[in-house]
Design a protein around this motif. Sequence first.
Motif, mmCIF file in Angstrom:
data_model
loop_
_atom_site.group_PDB
_atom_site.id
_atom_site.type_symbol
_atom_site.label_atom_id
_atom_site.label_comp_id
_atom_site.label_asym_id
_atom_site.label_seq_id
_atom_site.Cartn_x
_atom_site.Cartn_y
_atom_site.Cartn_z
ATOM 1 N N MET A 37 32.464 43.871 38.229
ATOM 2 C CA MET A 37 32.432 43.057 39.481
ATOM 3 C C MET A 37 31.203 42.237 39.489
ATOM 4 S SD MET A 37 33.802 45.747 42.597
ATOM 5 C CE MET A 37 33.126 44.614 43.928
ATOM 6 N N GLU A 38 30.039 42.967 39.038
ATOM 7 C CA GLU A 38 28.911 42.132 39.132
ATOM 8 C C GLU A 38 28.987 41.016 38.110
ATOM 9 O OE1 GLU A 38 23.842 42.535 38.702
ATOM 10 O OE2 GLU A 38 25.342 44.155 39.282
ATOM 11 N N GLU A 39 29.443 41.403 37.084
ATOM 12 C CA GLU A 39 29.506 40.141 35.747
ATOM 13 C C GLU A 39 30.585 39.088 36.254
ATOM 14 O OE1 GLU A 39 29.741 41.370 31.788
ATOM 15 O OE2 GLU A 39 29.146 43.276 32.118
ATOM 16 N N LEU A 40 31.562 39.600 36.910
ATOM 17 C CA LEU A 40 32.675 38.541 37.279
ATOM 18 C C LEU A 40 32.185 37.714 38.411
ATOM 19 C CD1 LEU A 40 35.747 40.600 37.183
ATOM 20 C CD2 LEU A 40 35.448 38.720 35.984
ATOM 21 N N SER A 41 31.296 38.255 39.050
ATOM 22 C CA SER A 41 30.417 37.291 40.332
ATOM 23 C C SER A 41 29.688 36.580 39.757
ATOM 24 C CB SER A 41 30.074 38.510 41.472
ATOM 25 O OG SER A 41 29.320 37.569 42.286
ATOM 26 N N GLN B 77 41.898 40.615 45.547
ATOM 27 C CA GLN B 77 42.860 41.685 45.806
ATOM 28 C C GLN B 77 42.253 43.222 44.973
ATOM 29 O OE1 GLN B 77 46.519 40.295 45.043
ATOM 30 N NE2 GLN B 77 46.942 39.695 47.182
ATOM 31 N N VAL B 78 42.030 43.010 43.923
ATOM 32 C CA VAL B 78 41.463 44.001 42.973
ATOM 33 C C VAL B 78 40.219 44.627 43.534
ATOM 34 C CG1 VAL B 78 40.681 44.834 40.843
ATOM 35 C CG2 VAL B 78 42.906 43.317 41.065
ATOM 36 N N PHE B 79 39.392 43.826 44.095
ATOM 37 C CA PHE B 79 37.916 44.281 44.684
ATOM 38 C C PHE B 79 38.404 44.867 45.961
ATOM 39 C CE2 PHE B 79 35.702 40.730 42.250
ATOM 40 C CZ PHE B 79 35.746 41.373 41.162
ATOM 41 N N ALA B 80 39.249 44.496 46.522
ATOM 42 C CA ALA B 80 39.604 45.016 47.880
ATOM 43 C C ALA B 80 40.054 46.496 47.726
ATOM 44 C CB ALA B 80 40.551 44.378 48.920
ATOM 45 N N LEU B 81 40.745 46.571 46.591
ATOM 46 C CA LEU B 81 41.261 48.056 46.254
ATOM 47 C C LEU B 81 40.164 48.916 46.222
ATOM 48 C CD1 LEU B 81 43.581 47.218 43.193
ATOM 49 C CD2 LEU B 81 44.420 47.900 45.769
ATOM 50 N N ALA B 82 39.074 48.902 46.037
ATOM 51 C CA ALA B 82 37.954 49.669 45.525
ATOM 52 C C ALA B 82 37.578 50.275 47.046
ATOM 53 C CB ALA B 82 36.561 48.934 45.129
ATOM 54 N N PRO C 231 40.529 42.294 30.989
ATOM 55 C CA PRO C 231 41.389 43.486 30.593
ATOM 56 C C PRO C 231 40.489 44.847 30.646
ATOM 57 C CG PRO C 231 41.459 41.707 28.754
ATOM 58 C CD PRO C 231 40.556 41.201 29.846
ATOM 59 N N ASN C 232 39.302 44.500 30.672
ATOM 60 C CA ASN C 232 38.294 45.951 30.838
ATOM 61 C C ASN C 232 38.387 46.194 32.606
ATOM 62 O OD1 ASN C 232 37.300 45.728 28.362
ATOM 63 N ND2 ASN C 232 35.574 44.659 28.689
ATOM 64 N N LEU C 233 38.485 45.191 33.222
ATOM 65 C CA LEU C 233 38.569 45.418 34.974
ATOM 66 C C LEU C 233 39.830 46.167 34.958
ATOM 67 C CD1 LEU C 233 37.573 45.240 37.552
ATOM 68 C CD2 LEU C 233 38.881 42.914 37.766
ATOM 69 N N VAL C 234 41.143 45.631 34.602
ATOM 70 C CA VAL C 234 42.523 46.121 34.648
ATOM 71 C C VAL C 234 42.327 47.746 34.254
ATOM 72 C CG1 VAL C 234 44.926 46.049 33.918
ATOM 73 C CG2 VAL C 234 43.351 43.954 34.794
ATOM 74 N N GLU C 235 41.891 47.852 33.033
ATOM 75 C CA GLU C 235 41.771 49.293 32.439
ATOM 76 C C GLU C 235 40.935 50.202 33.182
ATOM 77 O OE1 GLU C 235 43.710 50.811 30.002
ATOM 78 O OE2 GLU C 235 44.691 48.859 30.051
ATOM 79 N N THR C 236 39.799 49.968 33.898
ATOM 80 C CA THR C 236 39.314 50.719 34.630
ATOM 81 C C THR C 236 39.859 50.994 36.035
ATOM 82 O OG1 THR C 236 37.129 49.586 33.965
ATOM 83 C CG2 THR C 236 36.964 50.852 35.982
ATOM 84 N N VAL C 237 40.340 49.866 36.510
ATOM 85 C CA VAL C 237 41.153 50.057 38.038
ATOM 86 C C VAL C 237 42.252 51.027 37.665
ATOM 87 C CG1 VAL C 237 42.370 48.845 40.005
ATOM 88 C CG2 VAL C 237 40.354 47.830 39.074
ATOM 89 N N LYS C 238 43.031 50.867 36.519
ATOM 90 C CA LYS C 238 44.250 51.433 36.172
ATOM 91 C C LYS C 238 44.016 53.009 36.206
ATOM 92 C CE LYS C 238 46.697 49.476 32.924
ATOM 93 N NZ LYS C 238 47.379 49.099 31.548
ATOM 94 N N GLY C 239 42.955 53.295 35.921
ATOM 95 C CA GLY C 239 42.848 54.928 35.990
ATOM 96 C C GLY C 239 42.663 55.531 37.263
ATOM 97 N N LEU D 267 47.861 44.562 39.415
ATOM 98 C CA LEU D 267 47.203 44.432 38.063
ATOM 99 C C LEU D 267 48.309 43.422 36.966
ATOM 100 C CD1 LEU D 267 45.936 48.078 37.782
ATOM 101 C CD2 LEU D 267 44.668 46.219 38.700
ATOM 102 N N ALA D 268 49.291 43.826 37.252
ATOM 103 C CA ALA D 268 50.149 42.984 36.533
ATOM 104 C C ALA D 268 49.976 41.502 36.764
ATOM 105 C CB ALA D 268 51.680 43.423 36.418
ATOM 106 N N ASN D 269 50.099 41.324 38.197
ATOM 107 C CA ASN D 269 49.607 39.821 38.546
ATOM 108 C C ASN D 269 48.239 39.299 38.045
ATOM 109 O OD1 ASN D 269 50.239 37.586 40.422
ATOM 110 N ND2 ASN D 269 48.955 38.225 41.785
ATOM 111 N N VAL D 270 47.043 40.178 38.051
ATOM 112 C CA VAL D 270 46.065 39.381 37.429
ATOM 113 C C VAL D 270 46.237 39.355 36.089
ATOM 114 C CG1 VAL D 270 43.518 40.373 37.058
ATOM 115 C CG2 VAL D 270 44.613 40.974 39.258
ATOM 116 N N ILE D 271 46.945 40.094 35.102
ATOM 117 C CA ILE D 271 47.073 39.842 33.859
ATOM 118 C C ILE D 271 47.725 38.617 33.596
ATOM 119 C CG2 ILE D 271 48.136 40.610 31.775
ATOM 120 C CD1 ILE D 271 45.468 42.134 32.196
#
Length: 182
Positions: free
Chosen positions: A120-124, A99-104, A50-58, A67-71
């Motif tokens: 990203m680092e925590e997820l990795s 895919q989300v990381f590729a968005l960056a 959820p934190n990742l999605v909120e960060t990317v959403k902005g 993002l909906a697919n990730v959720i």
Amino acid sequence: MKSIIIIAVIILLIAIYAGMYNSLVKYRNRAREFSSQIDVQLKRRTDLIPNLVETVKGYAKHEKETLANVIQLRNNVNAADSLQDKVEADSALSGALRQVFALAENYPDLKANQEFSQLMEELSNTENKVSYARQAYNSQVQAYDTAIQTFPRNIIAGIHGFKEMNFLQIPDADKVAPKVKF
């Protein structure tokens, strides 16, 4: 004298039996422990989503579908009943996270965002822990299954209802090597 020898032999046999039984319990419990560690790491990972999605959403307002697919995939991991189902759902989630990381790459401001980088680092790191826990689980399952199948422990395992455990399988989609274009 004869009765002392008989008693000593009986005590020795009981000790051997108890030792074999206890070793089977130890193997089974260690496999369960590693299974639990996989759950803990998957939970930690899904809690970060959820934190990742909120960060990317902005930053990536046009990526609602991704993002909906990730959720949805995150919810699938949380809803899975068996460990194997969780592993398969997590595999699909990993693909969506890539895919989300590729968005960056398309959003330089997002790429520069410290919170995004930290997530990203925590997820990795969590993915590495999940991989280790899967490997440890499969190794322990192999040791347990071998123990309950070998003589004379197989007799004790049969008497006490020890059953084989299943290895975690890699989903077929993950077995295919990615295609690299030059």
